[in-house]
Design an enzyme around this catalytic site. Structure first.
Site, PDB file in Angstrom:
ATOM      1  N   THR A 187       0.715  -1.332   0.137  1.00  0.00           N
ATOM      2  CA  THR A 187       0.010   0.004   0.192  1.00  0.00           C
ATOM      3  C   THR A 187       0.817   1.313  -0.001  1.00  0.00           C
ATOM      4  O   THR A 187       2.094   1.325   0.498  1.00  0.00           O
ATOM      5  CB  THR A 187      -0.917   0.027   1.209  1.00  0.00           C
ATOM      6  OG1 THR A 187      -0.030   0.138   2.376  1.00  0.00           O
ATOM      7  CG2 THR A 187      -1.828  -1.204   1.198  1.00  0.00           C
ATOM      8  N   GLU A 188       0.328   2.351  -0.600  1.00  0.00           N
ATOM      9  CA  GLU A 188       0.968   3.635  -0.631  1.00  0.00           C
ATOM     10  C   GLU A 188       1.636   4.160   0.680  1.00  0.00           C
ATOM     11  O   GLU A 188       2.399   5.068   0.779  1.00  0.00           O
ATOM     12  CB  GLU A 188       0.338   4.745  -1.439  1.00  0.00           C
ATOM     13  CG  GLU A 188      -0.851   4.941  -1.137  1.00  0.00           C
ATOM     14  CD  GLU A 188      -1.428   6.014  -2.100  1.00  0.00           C
ATOM     15  OE1 GLU A 188      -1.292   7.264  -1.887  1.00  0.00           O
ATOM     16  OE2 GLU A 188      -2.080   5.424  -2.888  1.00  0.00           O
ATOM     17  N   SER A 189       0.947   3.841   1.713  1.00  0.00           N
ATOM     18  CA  SER A 189       1.268   4.420   3.020  1.00  0.00           C
ATOM     19  C   SER A 189       2.257   3.650   3.383  1.00  0.00           C
ATOM     20  O   SER A 189       2.782   4.335   4.560  1.00  0.00           O
ATOM     21  CB  SER A 189       0.009   3.968   3.914  1.00  0.00           C
ATOM     22  OG  SER A 189      -0.345   2.622   3.941  1.00  0.00           O
TER      23      SER A 189
END
Length: 306
Positions: free
Chosen positions: A73-75
């Site tokens: 995930t981009e987080s």
């Protein structure tokens, strides 16, 4: 006769459901969309996903037929095993069981280095070359500064479409969304046709599939045009054509999308137990907060035991 998607008989679903490997007879077309997208993730692959339906498909793949895939995930989480839907990309639940917890910059640098096999994104508009728009709908009178509708924005979709090995787009099918010209190119597909991506030096392979609640589309190797590959059970080719603005290319051997298994549907409803994403009901508003948290926690505990 509907084609069957029979599950692995040796796999034991963590959800208690009768005959889990048999075809389901109670599912929505949106649930079929999510299951079909989950089958685009291969076991052992690294999948760059977002939130919403792409997260659900990723979690389903991880907990069923692709246990060795790694979700990103981009987080900043790599190899996580989130148990269900979240409210935002910064939700800490996305980090459950992760192998790596880094930051957004590192994730996008790794993506640009070509480390991720497949990305899954959503979009508000798409054209025949797979260019997507999730930024603004201007309409006939609007402008970028004063659009008819302002959409959520790119998020990671531009980076995913540009650099991932291949990209899967998940959308609900509406004629206004399958447009001859997107109002804004948020994520570049094949741009204006063959060779355009290569000319600009894009490392990623571009869009491979578009999966909707009516059909599955692939892209022609030569023309790079979106081509109807399969229709979902009960949906005709003509019905799909009606929801597309351009003269849609249709494969010679259009098939019927296999129905999900009973286990897959049960898993989806455990991942999204209060119908926030998949079935679009108002059930979340009909239960109190305590009942909602208890139900979500009960389902997530089962998934986190894997």
């Amino acid at each position: 006769m509907q084609p069957e998607r029979t599950g692995d008989p040796d796999f034991e679903y963590p959800i208690d459901v009768e005959d889990p490997h048999e075809p389901a007879d109670d599912y929505s077309l949106t649930e079929l969309l999510a299951v079909t997208a989950s089958h685009e993730i291969g076991d052992g692959e690294t999948a760059f996903i977002g939130v919403g339906m792409s997260l659900i498909s990723g979690v389903l793949a991880k907990h069923t037929r692709a246990p060795d895939c790694q979700l990103v995930t981009e987080s900043g989480y790599v190899g996580s095993q989130p148990p269900g839907v979240v409210q935002s990309i910064s939700d800490s639940v996305l980090g459950v069981g992760s192998l790596v917890a880094t930051d957004q910059m590192q994730i996008f640098m790794d993506n640009q280095r070509g480390l991720f096999d497949v990305g899954i994104i959503g979009a508000g508009q798409i054209d025949k070359y797979g260019n997507t728009n999730s930024t603004v709908v201007t309409g006939d009178e609007g402008t970028y500064e004063r659009p008819k509708v302002r959409l959520p924005g790119s998020g990671g979709s531009n980076d995913i479409m540009t650099s991932c090995g291949r990209t899967v787009v998940m959308m609900r099918q509406h004629r206004r969304a399958f447009t001859t010209d997107v109002d804004y190119v948020t994520a570049p597909g094949y741009l204006d046709g063959p060779g355009a991506r290569e000319e600009l030096g894009f490392e990623g392979g571009g869009p491979e599939a578009v999966i909707t609640d009516m059909a599955v589309f692939r892209f022609d190797d030569d023309t790079k045009e979106m081509t109807l590959s399969s229709t979902h059970p009960g949906v005709s080719v003509d019905e799909v054509r009606e929801e597309v603005q351009w003269d849609l290319a249709v494969a010679d051997d259009v098939t019927t999308t296999p129905v999900p298994t009973r286990g897959e549907v049960a898993m989806l409803r455990a991942i999204d137990p209060t119908d926030i994403v998949l079935r679009g009901t108002d059930r979340i508003y009909d239960v109190g907060f305590e009942e909602w948290t208890e139900e979500v926690e009960a389902h997530w505990e089962k998934l986190m035991e894997l």
